[in-house]
Design an enzyme around this catalytic site. Structure first.
Site, PDB file in Angstrom:
ATOM      1  N   GLY A  81       8.169  -5.605  -8.869  1.00 34.20           N
ATOM      2  CA  GLY A  81       9.089  -4.574  -9.351  1.00 34.20           C
ATOM      3  C   GLY A  81      10.540  -4.990  -9.154  1.00 34.20           C
ATOM      4  O   GLY A  81      10.876  -5.674  -8.182  1.00 34.20           O
ATOM      5  N   GLY A  95       5.218   3.684  -9.130  1.00 34.29           N
ATOM      6  CA  GLY A  95       5.908   2.401  -9.297  1.00 34.29           C
ATOM      7  C   GLY A  95       4.904   1.263  -9.199  1.00 34.29           C
ATOM      8  O   GLY A  95       4.864   0.365 -10.056  1.00 34.29           O
ATOM      9  N   HIS A  96       4.054   1.304  -8.172  1.00 34.13           N
ATOM     10  CA  HIS A  96       3.003   0.296  -8.037  1.00 34.13           C
ATOM     11  C   HIS A  96       2.053   0.355  -9.240  1.00 34.13           C
ATOM     12  O   HIS A  96       1.653  -0.671  -9.789  1.00 34.13           O
ATOM     13  CB  HIS A  96       2.175   0.541  -6.769  1.00 34.13           C
ATOM     14  CG  HIS A  96       2.943   0.449  -5.488  1.00 34.13           C
ATOM     15  ND1 HIS A  96       3.126   1.534  -4.652  1.00 34.13           N
ATOM     16  CD2 HIS A  96       3.567  -0.587  -4.888  1.00 34.13           C
ATOM     17  CE1 HIS A  96       3.823   1.150  -3.588  1.00 34.13           C
ATOM     18  NE2 HIS A  96       4.108  -0.127  -3.700  1.00 34.13           N
ATOM     19  N   GLY A 125       0.792  -1.221   0.000  1.00 32.83           N
ATOM     20  CA  GLY A 125       0.000   0.000   0.000  1.00 32.83           C
ATOM     21  C   GLY A 125       0.824   1.269   0.000  1.00 32.83           C
ATOM     22  O   GLY A 125       2.018   1.250  -0.251  1.00 32.83           O
ATOM     23  N   HIS A 151       2.170   4.330  -5.215  1.00 36.61           N
ATOM     24  CA  HIS A 151       2.773   5.390  -6.026  1.00 36.61           C
ATOM     25  C   HIS A 151       2.870   4.906  -7.475  1.00 36.61           C
ATOM     26  O   HIS A 151       2.409   3.804  -7.797  1.00 36.61           O
ATOM     27  CB  HIS A 151       4.136   5.780  -5.451  1.00 36.61           C
ATOM     28  CG  HIS A 151       5.047   4.621  -5.195  1.00 36.61           C
ATOM     29  ND1 HIS A 151       5.515   3.801  -6.206  1.00 36.61           N
ATOM     30  CD2 HIS A 151       5.553   4.098  -4.038  1.00 36.61           C
ATOM     31  CE1 HIS A 151       6.286   2.854  -5.695  1.00 36.61           C
ATOM     32  NE2 HIS A 151       6.318   2.998  -4.374  1.00 36.61           N
ATOM     33  N   VAL A 175      10.610   2.483 -11.380  1.00 40.14           N
ATOM     34  CA  VAL A 175      10.092   3.805 -11.728  1.00 40.14           C
ATOM     35  C   VAL A 175      10.746   4.830 -10.803  1.00 40.14           C
ATOM     36  O   VAL A 175      10.804   4.627  -9.586  1.00 40.14           O
ATOM     37  CB  VAL A 175       8.551   3.855 -11.596  1.00 40.14           C
ATOM     38  CG1 VAL A 175       8.025   5.255 -11.892  1.00 40.14           C
ATOM     39  CG2 VAL A 175       7.913   2.828 -12.525  1.00 40.14           C
TER      40      VAL A 175
HETATM   41  P1  AMP Z   1       5.904  -2.556  -1.690  1.00 37.31           P
HETATM   42  O1  AMP Z   1       4.539  -1.976  -1.542  1.00 37.31           O
HETATM   43  O2  AMP Z   1       7.003  -1.577  -1.435  1.00 37.31           O
HETATM   44  O3  AMP Z   1       6.073  -3.868  -0.977  1.00 37.31           O
HETATM   45  O4  AMP Z   1       6.061  -2.906  -3.221  1.00 37.31           O
HETATM   46  C1  AMP Z   1       5.117  -3.664  -3.915  1.00 37.31           C
HETATM   47  C2  AMP Z   1       5.643  -3.981  -5.291  1.00 37.31           C
HETATM   48  O5  AMP Z   1       5.898  -2.757  -5.990  1.00 37.31           O
HETATM   49  C3  AMP Z   1       6.968  -4.744  -5.256  1.00 37.31           C
HETATM   50  O6  AMP Z   1       6.962  -5.728  -6.291  1.00 37.31           O
HETATM   51  C4  AMP Z   1       7.985  -3.659  -5.532  1.00 37.31           C
HETATM   52  O7  AMP Z   1       9.168  -4.136  -6.135  1.00 37.31           O
HETATM   53  C5  AMP Z   1       7.219  -2.767  -6.485  1.00 37.31           C
HETATM   54  N1  AMP Z   1       7.789  -1.405  -6.473  1.00 37.31           N
HETATM   55  C6  AMP Z   1       7.998  -0.604  -5.389  1.00 37.31           C
HETATM   56  N2  AMP Z   1       8.587   0.544  -5.767  1.00 37.31           N
HETATM   57  C7  AMP Z   1       8.767   0.466  -7.114  1.00 37.31           C
HETATM   58  C8  AMP Z   1       9.347   1.325  -8.102  1.00 37.31           C
HETATM   59  N3  AMP Z   1       9.854   2.512  -7.786  1.00 37.31           N
HETATM   60  N4  AMP Z   1       9.355   0.909  -9.383  1.00 37.31           N
HETATM   61  C9  AMP Z   1       8.851  -0.306  -9.731  1.00 37.31           C
HETATM   62  N5  AMP Z   1       8.294  -1.160  -8.854  1.00 37.31           N
HETATM   63  C10 AMP Z   1       8.246  -0.788  -7.567  1.00 37.31           C
END
Ligand code: AMP
Length: 279
Positions: free
Chosen positions: A144, A33-34, A28, A31, A173
């Site tokens: 990601g 990236g998600h 959650g 952003h 991203v």
């Molecule tokens: P998180 O919510 O941080 O656990 O991330 C969830 C998913 O989003 C994971 O697969 C991360 O690798 C991916 N993710 C987080 N930040 C980025 C980013 N800046 N660019 C691409 N994928 C991302």
């Protein structure tokens, strides 16, 4: 878009739509990236499920589980705009009811990098991702490359345990100034954010040095460390040049080499990485 909180309800839906679901697991505070993962999921399946769950088992006792940013209302908006059909947002008690005692562990890949600095972290990640696969029954799951090691560990787990899920990795991203998007970035003040730019800057320095003919990992490490250590607020947790498949150490780098970084800026731990030969 629908929000489902119950495991039983999510599983019932998944049973009816087996083979049609793409899953994007997240913690959650969404952003861009998600959102990029969700947009990719949209292209790959008829139904997109995004899970939002700050998974307690992947946080160590002194880590930031309590201060991890949360905003389900905003997340609902971002996910809906990115084309998500269902948000699966269970509570911790729903995922780990009393009596819970089963864990999934990938043994070798998890001993390096983030696994070395965060004991038990990947055991929590592989456990929750296995549970999500069993609950959501996706045909494909999108992750990601920001969490490069996590992606490698999940691919390994899916292969080793014959999970019938395609694992897809998507590029990092970044903000316009190079900072990799992260939910934790909101906890940086203005000065800290400026220091945080040293991570992406140091990746560029390493790429340029390799392009200039420097292949010695010792020399490359020194050049990268100098960029980060020039920031008074930044403290290196690890700075490693590794084989991208095995994550093992190297003495000589080439275009395929992974540079992975974890740096503390105040109380915020940030990670970043690149493959040296990629743009
Ligand atoms: P998180 O919510 O941080 O656990 O991330 C969830 C998913 O989003 C994971 O697969 C991360 O690798 C991916 N993710 C987080 N930040 C980025 C980013 N800046 N660019 C691409 N994928 C991302």
């Amino acid at each position: 878009m629908k929000v489902i909180n119950s495991v039983a309800e999510m599983q019932q839906f998944a049973r009816e739509h087996r083979g049609e679901i793409a899953l994007v697991p997240t913690m959650g505070y969404l952003h861009e990236g998600h959102a990029s993962l969700m947009v990719e999921a949209r292209k790959r399946a008829r139904i997109v499920v995004a899970s939002i769950f700050v998974n307690p088992t992947q946080f160590g006792v002194n880590e930031d589980l309590d201060s991890y940013p949360r905003d389900l209302e905003r997340d609902t908006r971002v996910a809906s705009e990115a084309g998500v059909d269902i948000i699966f947002a269970p509570t911790a008690a729903e995922m780990y009811p009393s009596g819970y005692q089963t864990y999934v562990n990938v043994e070798e890949l998890t001993t390096h990098l983030c696994g070395a600095s965060r004991p038990g972290h990947f055991r929590g990640v592989t456990t929750v991702v296995s549970k999500l696969f069993n609950i959501v029954m996706p045909r494909v799951a999108i992750f990601g490359k920001k969490d490069f090691q996590q992606l490698a560990v999940i691919k390994r787990m899916a292969k080793d345990l014959n999970m019938d899920v395609e694992i897809v990795g998507m590029p990092i991203v970044r903000e316009h100034d190079g900072l990799a998007l992260s939910s934790r970035n909101v906890r940086l003040d203005t000065t800290q954010r400026r220091s945080a730019l040293s991570l992406s800057r140091s990746l560029r320095v390493a790429k340029e040095a390799l392009r200039g003919g420097e292949q010695s990992v010792a020399a490359l490490k020194k050049a990268v460390a100098e960029v980060i250590e020039a920031e008074p607020m930044a403290e290196i947790d690890y700075l490693e040049f590794r084989d991208p498949d095995t994550l093992l150490e190297l003495e000589q780098a080439d275009e395929r080499t992974l540079l992975a970084l974890a740096v503390r800026i105040g109380s915020v731990r940030l990670i970043d990485n690149c493959i040296l030969g990629e743009e």
